[in-house]
Design an enzyme around this catalytic site. Structure first.
Site, short mmCIF file in Angstrom:
data_model
loop_
_atom_site.label_atom_id
_atom_site.label_comp_id
_atom_site.label_asym_id
_atom_site.label_seq_id
_atom_site.Cartn_x
_atom_site.Cartn_y
_atom_site.Cartn_z
N THR A 1 28.75 73.61 -105.49
CA THR A 1 28.34 72.21 -105.60
C THR A 1 27.69 71.84 -106.94
OG1 THR A 1 26.27 72.74 -104.50
CG2 THR A 1 28.04 71.88 -103.11
N THR B 1 34.42 65.79 -100.54
CA THR B 1 33.56 64.94 -101.36
C THR B 1 34.21 63.63 -101.84
OG1 THR B 1 32.46 64.87 -103.54
CG2 THR B 1 34.33 66.33 -103.34
N TYR C 1 34.88 70.00 -110.42
CA TYR C 1 34.40 70.11 -109.03
C TYR C 1 35.30 69.31 -108.09
CZ TYR C 1 31.45 68.82 -105.02
OH TYR C 1 30.97 68.55 -103.75
N1 LIG Z 1 25.42 67.54 -102.24
C1 LIG Z 1 26.14 66.44 -102.37
O1 LIG Z 1 25.69 65.44 -102.90
C2 LIG Z 1 27.53 66.39 -101.81
C3 LIG Z 1 28.29 65.23 -102.01
C4 LIG Z 1 29.59 65.17 -101.50
C5 LIG Z 1 30.09 66.24 -100.79
N2 LIG Z 1 29.35 67.37 -100.61
C6 LIG Z 1 29.94 68.49 -99.86
O2 LIG Z 1 29.17 68.69 -98.70
C7 LIG Z 1 29.17 70.07 -98.33
C8 LIG Z 1 27.75 70.53 -98.12
O3 LIG Z 1 27.03 70.34 -99.32
P1 LIG Z 1 25.50 70.70 -99.48
O4 LIG Z 1 24.86 69.59 -100.21
O5 LIG Z 1 24.95 71.18 -98.19
O6 LIG Z 1 25.63 71.94 -100.51
P2 LIG Z 1 24.53 72.96 -101.00
O7 LIG Z 1 23.19 72.54 -100.54
O8 LIG Z 1 24.78 73.19 -102.45
O9 LIG Z 1 24.92 74.26 -100.19
C9 LIG Z 1 26.11 74.95 -100.42
C10 LIG Z 1 25.95 76.36 -99.91
O10 LIG Z 1 27.16 77.08 -100.20
C11 LIG Z 1 26.79 78.39 -100.47
N3 LIG Z 1 27.74 79.16 -101.25
C12 LIG Z 1 28.13 78.92 -102.52
N4 LIG Z 1 28.93 79.91 -102.95
C13 LIG Z 1 29.05 80.79 -101.92
C14 LIG Z 1 29.73 82.02 -101.75
N5 LIG Z 1 30.46 82.56 -102.73
N6 LIG Z 1 29.63 82.66 -100.57
C15 LIG Z 1 28.89 82.14 -99.57
N7 LIG Z 1 28.22 80.99 -99.66
C16 LIG Z 1 28.29 80.31 -100.84
C17 LIG Z 1 25.51 78.28 -101.26
O11 LIG Z 1 24.82 79.49 -101.14
P3 LIG Z 1 23.61 79.88 -102.11
O12 LIG Z 1 22.45 79.11 -101.53
O13 LIG Z 1 23.48 81.33 -101.96
O14 LIG Z 1 24.01 79.42 -103.47
C18 LIG Z 1 24.81 77.12 -100.59
O15 LIG Z 1 23.87 77.53 -99.63
C19 LIG Z 1 29.94 70.78 -99.44
O16 LIG Z 1 31.28 70.93 -99.03
C20 LIG Z 1 29.91 69.81 -100.60
O17 LIG Z 1 31.02 69.95 -101.45
C21 LIG Z 1 28.08 67.46 -101.10
#
Ligand SMILES: NC(=O)c1ccc[n+]([C@@H]2O[C@H](COP(=O)([O-])OP(=O)(O)OC[C@H]3O[C@@H](n4cnc5c(N)ncnc54)[C@H](OP(=O)(O)O)[C@@H]3O)[C@@H](O)[C@H]2O)c1
Length: 293
Positions: free
Chosen positions: A67, A106, A130
């Site tokens: 992300t 996203t 991304y």
């Molecule tokens: N945040 C936003 O504003 C936003 C907007 C639109 C869509 N989304 C989508 O919503 C979903 C949830 O987002 P979020 O905000 O909850 O994301 P986040 O807080 O960044 O959490 C993503 C998690 O994925 C884990 N991850 C990354 N690489 C990995 C790997 N190789 N193996 C296992 N785990 C891994 C990370 O682990 P680590 O903690 O160890 O790094 C992190 O805990 C995602 O699909 C994202 O694309 C997010």
């Protein structure tokens, strides 16, 4: 009683963590397996397959993703492995064991040129790496034969993890004045609301098999189209911070990744298909800020 097993990836991220907070309410009928990088590294395709086949879940909720939008511009390969190759492997494995997949994507799959709320079937044209890797992840799922839904969301925040709300609170405590872009319009999404919506969909599916298609795309965000500046202003007002918030154009705040200036999501399909209630962004922001107090 035979409980449905649900694997939730990304347990240390915002959405995964919020799902973990509500899971105890459903533990009578479901067994949850929350996993982070330590339990399963999503860069390891064979490990993904082995893990899923070992646990034989009925649902896989994929909240893990790469992300770091700006870092993805140069760390392209890692972003592609986690956002494209991993969902592809998850989908093919889920298909093999008849497990349903709920995958999160996203608003950054869109270029923002439409200037009207985006429908799930609108043409994608990501502006950054991304967004491109997330779009390819969606496509890989659609090309599988796995019963699945893809939920695109936007501007996610939570009391847990890294996000705009927590960054603003910190900056507003440290500084007298801050500048925030006012020409990017979208919808904030409280991860706790999305987590509840996801589990509502799972419950409906258990009851009446509502996840029947392959890679059907939905949109979910809180209602209300605002700029990051409007969002920051509300954070400041609700939390009573003494800090001046100035609007600035994106051109004054250059970032490595290009961002769309309009990414409002039309969420009517998810409301209609699953009878999901979409909450207003301000009421959800108030709830989150109360937790952060
Ligand atoms: N945040 C936003 O504003 C936003 C907007 C639109 C869509 N989304 C989508 O919503 C979903 C949830 O987002 P979020 O905000 O909850 O994301 P986040 O807080 O960044 O959490 C993503 C998690 O994925 C884990 N991850 C990354 N690489 C990995 C790997 N190789 N193996 C296992 N785990 C891994 C990370 O682990 P680590 O903690 O160890 O790094 C992190 O805990 C995602 O699909 C994202 O694309 C997010």
């Amino acid at each position: 009683v035979n409980k449905h097993k649900i694997i939730v990836s990304g347990k240390d991220g915002q959405l995964g963590w919020e799902l973990m907070q509500i899971a105890p309410k459903l533990e009578q009928n479901f067994e949850f397996i929350f996993i982070g990088r330590q339990e399963l590294d999503l860069t390891q395709a064979t490990a993904i397959e082995a893990f899923i086949k070992h646990h034989q879940p009925t649902y896989f909720i994929n909240c893990a993703a790469y992300t770091a939008v700006d870092m993805a511009e140069t760390d392209t390969e890692n972003a592609a492995v986690i956002n494209t190759a991993a969902p592809k492997k998850i989908a093919s494995t889920c298909e093999a064991i008849n497990c349903k997949l709920i995958h999160i994507s996203t608003d950054y799959v869109f270029d923002g040129e439409k200037k009207k709320p985006y429908n799930p079937t609108d043409l994608c044209n990501p502006l950054n790496v991304y967004g491109l890797t997330k779009m390819h992840g969606e496509e890989a799922i659609a090309q599988s034969n796995c019963k699945s839904i893809i939920i695109r969301t936007s501007w996610v925040y939570s009391s847990h993890g890294k996000n705009f709300v927590k960054t603003m609170l910190r900056l507003m405590s440290d500084r007298k004045e801050i500048n925030v872009v006012n020409d990017q319009i979208g919808n904030p999404t409280y991860a706790a609301d999305l987590a509840k919506a996801i589990l509502d969909i799972v419950l409906k599916d258990v009851e009446s098999n509502v996840i029947r298609d392959i890679g059907k795309v939905y949109h979910y965000s809180n209602t209300g189209n605002i700029s990051w500046f409007n969002f920051a202003q509300s954070i400041q007002q609700i939390s009573n911070k003494v800090c001046i918030v100035n609007p600035i154009p994106s051109s004054s705040y250059p970032t490595p990744a290009k961002r769309s200036n309009y990414s409002v999501l039309d969420c009517t399909v998810i409301e209609e298909d699953f009878d999901i209630e979409i909450l207003d962004w301000t009421s959800s922001l108030i709830k989150c800020l109360a937790l952060l107090k």
